[in-house]
Write a protein that holds these residues in place. Structure first.
Motif, PDB file in Angstrom:
ATOM      1  N   LYS B 212      13.386  -1.452 -13.505  1.00 34.37           N
ATOM      2  CA  LYS B 212      12.958  -2.566 -11.831  1.00 34.37           C
ATOM      3  C   LYS B 212      11.900  -2.275 -11.886  1.00 34.37           C
ATOM      4  O   LYS B 212      12.056  -1.811 -11.277  1.00 34.37           O
ATOM      5  N   THR B 213      12.220  -3.019 -10.705  1.00 33.37           N
ATOM      6  CA  THR B 213      10.764  -3.138  -9.637  1.00 33.37           C
ATOM      7  C   THR B 213      12.207  -2.193  -8.284  1.00 33.37           C
ATOM      8  O   THR B 213      12.766  -2.550  -8.228  1.00 33.37           O
ATOM      9  N   LYS B 214      11.322  -1.695  -7.586  1.00 29.85           N
ATOM     10  CA  LYS B 214      11.930  -0.472  -6.360  1.00 29.85           C
ATOM     11  C   LYS B 214      12.547  -1.601  -5.796  1.00 29.85           C
ATOM     12  O   LYS B 214      13.453  -1.718  -5.316  1.00 29.85           O
ATOM     13  N   ASP B 215      11.698  -2.732  -5.579  1.00 25.79           N
ATOM     14  CA  ASP B 215      12.002  -3.820  -4.013  1.00 25.79           C
ATOM     15  C   ASP B 215      13.383  -4.245  -5.200  1.00 25.79           C
ATOM     16  O   ASP B 215      13.994  -4.307  -3.766  1.00 25.79           O
ATOM     17  N   GLU B 216      13.338  -4.501  -6.004  1.00 29.12           N
ATOM     18  CA  GLU B 216      15.064  -5.360  -6.520  1.00 29.12           C
ATOM     19  C   GLU B 216      15.412  -4.652  -6.047  1.00 29.12           C
ATOM     20  O   GLU B 216      16.867  -4.700  -5.664  1.00 29.12           O
ATOM     21  N   LEU B 217      15.469  -3.273  -6.824  1.00 33.51           N
ATOM     22  CA  LEU B 217      16.731  -2.211  -6.088  1.00 33.51           C
ATOM     23  C   LEU B 217      17.252  -1.770  -4.914  1.00 33.51           C
ATOM     24  O   LEU B 217      18.111  -1.211  -4.308  1.00 33.51           O
ATOM     25  N   LEU B 218      16.164  -1.765  -3.933  1.00 35.61           N
ATOM     26  CA  LEU B 218      16.754  -1.518  -3.016  1.00 35.61           C
ATOM     27  C   LEU B 218      16.404  -2.916  -1.840  1.00 35.61           C
ATOM     28  O   LEU B 218      17.718  -3.117  -1.290  1.00 35.61           O
TER      29      LEU B 218
ATOM     30  N   GLN C  16       9.502  -7.401   6.695  1.00 33.51           N
ATOM     31  CA  GLN C  16       9.303  -7.106   7.699  1.00 33.51           C
ATOM     32  C   GLN C  16       7.462  -7.527   8.154  1.00 33.51           C
ATOM     33  O   GLN C  16       6.994  -7.609   9.046  1.00 33.51           O
ATOM     34  N   ILE C  17       7.169  -7.762   7.122  1.00 35.34           N
ATOM     35  CA  ILE C  17       5.350  -7.325   7.199  1.00 35.34           C
ATOM     36  C   ILE C  17       4.905  -8.882   7.205  1.00 35.34           C
ATOM     37  O   ILE C  17       4.183  -8.678   8.030  1.00 35.34           O
ATOM     38  N   LYS C  18       5.616 -10.054   6.585  1.00 34.66           N
ATOM     39  CA  LYS C  18       5.342 -11.138   6.901  1.00 34.66           C
ATOM     40  C   LYS C  18       5.724 -11.413   8.036  1.00 34.66           C
ATOM     41  O   LYS C  18       5.138 -12.129   8.579  1.00 34.66           O
ATOM     42  N   GLU C  19       6.847 -11.160   8.296  1.00 32.24           N
ATOM     43  CA  GLU C  19       7.371 -12.072   9.531  1.00 32.24           C
ATOM     44  C   GLU C  19       6.074 -11.524  10.707  1.00 32.24           C
ATOM     45  O   GLU C  19       5.954 -11.817  11.623  1.00 32.24           O
ATOM     46  N   ILE C  39      -4.645  -6.270  -0.703  1.00 31.76           N
ATOM     47  CA  ILE C  39      -3.139  -5.951  -0.281  1.00 31.76           C
ATOM     48  C   ILE C  39      -3.281  -3.978  -0.652  1.00 31.76           C
ATOM     49  O   ILE C  39      -2.009  -3.618  -0.162  1.00 31.76           O
ATOM     50  N   ARG C  40      -4.054  -3.449  -1.827  1.00 28.89           N
ATOM     51  CA  ARG C  40      -3.518  -2.295  -2.119  1.00 28.89           C
ATOM     52  C   ARG C  40      -4.031  -1.310  -0.689  1.00 28.89           C
ATOM     53  O   ARG C  40      -3.146  -0.585  -0.392  1.00 28.89           O
ATOM     54  N   THR C  41      -4.614  -1.693   0.480  1.00 25.69           N
ATOM     55  CA  THR C  41      -5.222  -0.762   0.969  1.00 25.69           C
ATOM     56  C   THR C  41      -4.247  -1.546   2.155  1.00 25.69           C
ATOM     57  O   THR C  41      -3.420   0.498   3.116  1.00 25.69           O
ATOM     58  N   LEU C  42      -3.111  -2.037   2.671  1.00 28.85           N
ATOM     59  CA  LEU C  42      -2.176  -2.582   3.389  1.00 28.85           C
ATOM     60  C   LEU C  42      -0.909  -0.958   2.968  1.00 28.85           C
ATOM     61  O   LEU C  42      -0.824  -0.815   3.882  1.00 28.85           O
ATOM     62  N   ALA C  43      -1.227  -1.729   1.560  1.00 34.10           N
ATOM     63  CA  ALA C  43       0.367  -0.745   1.052  1.00 34.10           C
ATOM     64  C   ALA C  43       0.057   1.046   1.375  1.00 34.10           C
ATOM     65  O   ALA C  43       1.179   1.279   1.366  1.00 34.10           O
ATOM     66  N   LYS C  44      -1.133   1.299   1.319  1.00 35.04           N
ATOM     67  CA  LYS C  44      -1.331   2.919   1.009  1.00 35.04           C
ATOM     68  C   LYS C  44      -0.813   3.379   2.915  1.00 35.04           C
ATOM     69  O   LYS C  44      -0.407   3.536   3.223  1.00 35.04           O
ATOM     70  N   ASP C  45      -1.626   2.036   3.337  1.00 37.28           N
ATOM     71  CA  ASP C  45      -1.676   2.636   5.326  1.00 37.28           C
ATOM     72  C   ASP C  45      -0.304   1.977   5.731  1.00 37.28           C
ATOM     73  O   ASP C  45      -0.060   2.780   6.481  1.00 37.28           O
ATOM     74  N   LEU C  46       0.718   1.359   4.771  1.00 35.60           N
ATOM     75  CA  LEU C  46       2.022   1.061   5.656  1.00 35.60           C
ATOM     76  C   LEU C  46       2.879   2.533   4.707  1.00 35.60           C
ATOM     77  O   LEU C  46       3.945   1.995   4.566  1.00 35.60           O
ATOM     78  N   TYR C  47       2.288   3.428   3.907  1.00 29.35           N
ATOM     79  CA  TYR C  47       3.172   4.091   3.088  1.00 29.35           C
ATOM     80  C   TYR C  47       4.495   2.999   2.620  1.00 29.35           C
ATOM     81  O   TYR C  47       5.453   3.641   1.944  1.00 29.35           O
ATOM     82  N   ILE C  51       3.574  -4.185  -4.525  1.00 26.60           N
ATOM     83  CA  ILE C  51       4.240  -4.872  -4.790  1.00 26.60           C
ATOM     84  C   ILE C  51       4.738  -5.517  -3.570  1.00 26.60           C
ATOM     85  O   ILE C  51       5.377  -6.949  -3.375  1.00 26.60           O
ATOM     86  N   THR C  52       5.118  -4.813  -2.881  1.00 26.76           N
ATOM     87  CA  THR C  52       5.863  -5.304  -1.417  1.00 26.76           C
ATOM     88  C   THR C  52       4.641  -5.645  -0.428  1.00 26.76           C
ATOM     89  O   THR C  52       4.932  -6.800  -0.331  1.00 26.76           O
ATOM     90  N   THR C  53       3.644  -5.083  -0.489  1.00 31.31           N
ATOM     91  CA  THR C  53       2.573  -5.924   0.019  1.00 31.31           C
ATOM     92  C   THR C  53       2.218  -6.869  -0.650  1.00 31.31           C
ATOM     93  O   THR C  53       1.534  -8.434   0.196  1.00 31.31           O
ATOM     94  N   LYS C  54       2.150  -7.615  -1.719  1.00 37.32           N
ATOM     95  CA  LYS C  54       2.257  -8.322  -2.596  1.00 37.32           C
ATOM     96  C   LYS C  54       2.685  -9.838  -2.820  1.00 37.32           C
ATOM     97  O   LYS C  54       2.746 -10.951  -2.081  1.00 37.32           O
ATOM     98  N   ASN C  55       3.480  -9.045  -2.692  1.00 38.26           N
ATOM     99  CA  ASN C  55       4.966  -9.837  -2.275  1.00 38.26           C
ATOM    100  C   ASN C  55       5.424 -10.946  -0.555  1.00 38.26           C
ATOM    101  O   ASN C  55       5.040 -12.305  -0.440  1.00 38.26           O
TER     102      ASN C  55
END
Lengths: 210, 285, 125
Positions: B212-218, C16-19, C39-47, C51-55
């Motif tokens: 699954k996506t990690k986000d879904e799991l966490l 959190q990012i969104k807000e 999206i990718r640079t932000l993911a890297k910089d925020l560790y 998919i998270t930043t994309k979301n």
């Protein structure tokens, strides 16, 4: 394949010193006595190449190298090419040294004898290569060393057996008859022998899993 | 080609272990964490992808191509760090550089050199003089220096101290900045995966337990902690696994929000990958 | 731009990012048509993961705070300040409602509540 050959050469880099010492020792011995040790250097170089199999095994190189493009094919091919090259080059060096020693100590050069010695050595070491490598690929270096010991022992035994019970005059006559062509025949046999050995090793390695 | 790596029903039988219908897909531009116990089948799966083992059943496609038919072509673009498999240790990084020039079309000596400098690895010292961490860094540098599109990494940060690990994880994230590159990363260090992985695939005893996506799991999954009395009130359909410890019950649920709305139990925690693994492996249904 | 992520807060990272980006847009720290990090640079910089930043960005697009220009990136959209304000007012109303409910349940009167509100408001100054 070039990459693989370079890798093996880098590995025996440290052994070059050993070879260098042997060459010097050989030259000295040649000056001192009549000992013909022209087969030692080429033989040693094969042994050194065989040691690369041990190092490879210790670091699981074979499995890692399969992740390279054409890894399986190049792995086997490069070992054969590298070994044959080493044998030929070292044999030529040894022969040149033999010429020098012969001239220096007796002021004459027994061309024929030295050349026969060289071809014989090359043939002998290629024979060892052809026998050992498939066994190494199948069973690993340690078991292969034991296997070779047994084979050489067995051949000597059979040879002794044959000379006792069979009249070899026919064979010696045949050899004398073919003398002129002997070298070419040996070369052809050597090529065929090494090729068959390579094909067998390739097949063994292709089936191997790690 | 949407997926850089596709495995369908990979099966391989050994004497006392077997991969059973391993199926997973890794899209372009993503990082997939591959987790499981030792001996669960992570390395075996990776070996099948690379044809280090060959007599397996099932289909594996890389870059959209069958991994057996197009083995040579595919491998130009795959970078690999494997567990305990590398160059003979009497060689030096320079030897590696010269060797690789004759193996990969796209081998970049300058890039390799830059990595050696960044990792403070002396190019003329034998690998056997390197510490475990330095060796791993060298393996990673080697994997990256031919501009691969897919990195397959088996425990690439094991043995690295936290500072070195952080460095390496940054490098992986830089690698992913190109959106056509992906990483399959098998690791026990789940904290790293909790940060940078897009997908998590969990394998246990040769079978894929979840992917699954990690986000879904966490974000969605959770671990409920409750008393025996409270546990007895939970409908079996509403949880995945549970574990009875000395002082409490731990219950794995797939949707914290829904569970909270339905049951009045105080503690529903965010789950870590480690806890997820332990519950899935040791928990009961 | 500063974005601060808490790993243990229980709020999903993408939220959190969104807000935080939303707040910056509403407060005009991020100006209209300003280019956001990829999206990718932000993911890297925020560790965190891509998919998270994309979301986070996808939801911001859905809610109208940013717009996606293909091959170029994400830009701050022209936001309807009223809509943004409305959203924050709704949040406040929700929280106030909770406070009022607790107050009523415990017989705390409106005057006390008002005093508390004044004190809290003054505190930040």
């Amino acid at each position: 394949m070039i990459g693989f050959i370079k890798k093996d050469l880098f590995m025996i880099k440290s052994n070059f010193k050993l070879l260098g010492i042997l060459i010097i020792a050989y030259t000295l011995m040649g000056f001192v006595g009549e000992i013909d040790i022209s087969f030692i250097l080429p033989f040693m170089s094969v042994m050194i190449m065989i040691s690369t199999f041990s190092y490879d095994n210790y670091n699981n190189w074979d499995a890692y190298s399969i992740s390279f493009p054409d890894g399986r094919k190049n792995s086997v091919k490069s070992k054969y090419v590298a070994t044959v090259l080493m044998i030929v080059i070292v044999s030529i060096i040894t022969t040149l040294l033999s010429f020098i020693i012969s001239y220096a100590s007796t002021k004459t050069i027994n061309c024929e004898q030295i050349l026969i010695s060289m071809f014989g050595t090359i043939f002998g070491t290629l024979f060892v290569l052809s026998f050992m490598y498939p066994i190494i690929y199948k069973l690993g270096v340690e078991k292969a060393r034991i296997g070779i010991f047994l084979i050489v022992f067995g051949l000597v035994f059979i040879g002794g057996f044959l000379t006792n019970y069979f009249n070899l005059s026919l064979i010696t006559k045949a050899i004398l008859f073919l003398e002129d062509y002997l070298i070419i025949i040996l070369i052809i046999i050597a090529i065929i022998m090494v090729y068959i050995s390579y094909k067998i090793s390739e097949r063994i390695f292709n089936k191997k899993e790690f | 080609m949407e997926n850089i790596l596709e495995i369908k029903n990979l099966c391989k039988t050994y004497d006392n272990f077997a991969l059973k219908n391993v199926t997973l897909s890794l899209p372009k531009g993503m990082i997939m964490g591959f987790i499981g116990e030792n001996g669960a089948g992570k390395t075996t799966t990776i070996k099948a992808i690379l044809n280090i083992i060959q007599s397996y059943r099932g289909e594996i496609k890389i870059f959209g191509l069958d991994n057996r038919k197009y083995d040579k072509k595919i491998k130009e673009d795959i970078g690999v760090v494997l567990d305990d498999m590398f160059f003979p240790e009497i060689l030096t990084p320079n030897d590696i550089d010269n060797t690789m020039k004759g193996i990969y079309k796209n081998w970049d000596s300058k890039m390799f050199d830059d990595y050696l400098k960044e990792f403070s690895l002396l190019p003329n010292k034998q690998i056997k003089t390197f510490s475990k961490g330095m060796r791993k860094k060298l393996e990673i540098a080697t994997a990256l220096s031919h501009h691969p599109k897919l990195l397959i990494l088996d425990e690439p940060t094991s043995g690295l101290d936290p500072v070195a690990r952080a460095e390496i994880i940054q490098i992986f994230q830089s690698f992913i900045e190109k959106d056509d590159c992906s990483i399959l990363l098998s690791s026990h260090i789940t904290t790293d995966l909790e940060h940078i992985a897009d997908y998590i695939t969990f394998i246990n005893r040769g079978e894929i337990v979840l992917s699954k996506t990690k986000d879904e799991l966490l974000d969605k999954y959770g671990i409920v902690k409750c008393t025996e009395a409270e546990f007895k009130k939970i409908n079996k359909k509403d949880y995945i696994k549970y574990r009875k410890t000395k002082y409490e019950y731990e219950v794995l649920v797939s949707n914290k929000k829904d569970f909270k709305a339905k049951y009045d139990i105080a503690i529903i925690d965010k789950i870590t990958l480690d806890e997820l693994m332990v519950l899935m492996i040791k928990g009961e249904e | 731009m500063e974005i601060i992520i808490s790993n243990s807060s229980g709020v999903p990272i993408y939220e959190q990012i969104k807000e935080q980006i939303k707040v910056k847009i509403v407060s005009n720290e991020l100006k209209e048509n300003e280019l956001l990090p990829s999206i990718r640079t932000l993911a890297k910089d925020l560790y965190c993961s891509v998919i998270t930043t994309k979301n986070a960005y996808e939801e911001l697009v859905k809610e109208g705070y940013i717009k996606n220009v293909p091959s170029k990136g994400f830009y701050v959209a022209k936001i309807n300040k009223d809509v943004a304000l409305e959203e924050q007012l709704n949040k406040i109303e929700e929280l106030m409602d909770k406070a009022v409910t607790i107050a009523k349940m415990n017989n705390i009167n409106k005057k006390t509540l008002n005093e508390m509100l004044t004190i809290l408001y003054e505190e930040d100054k």
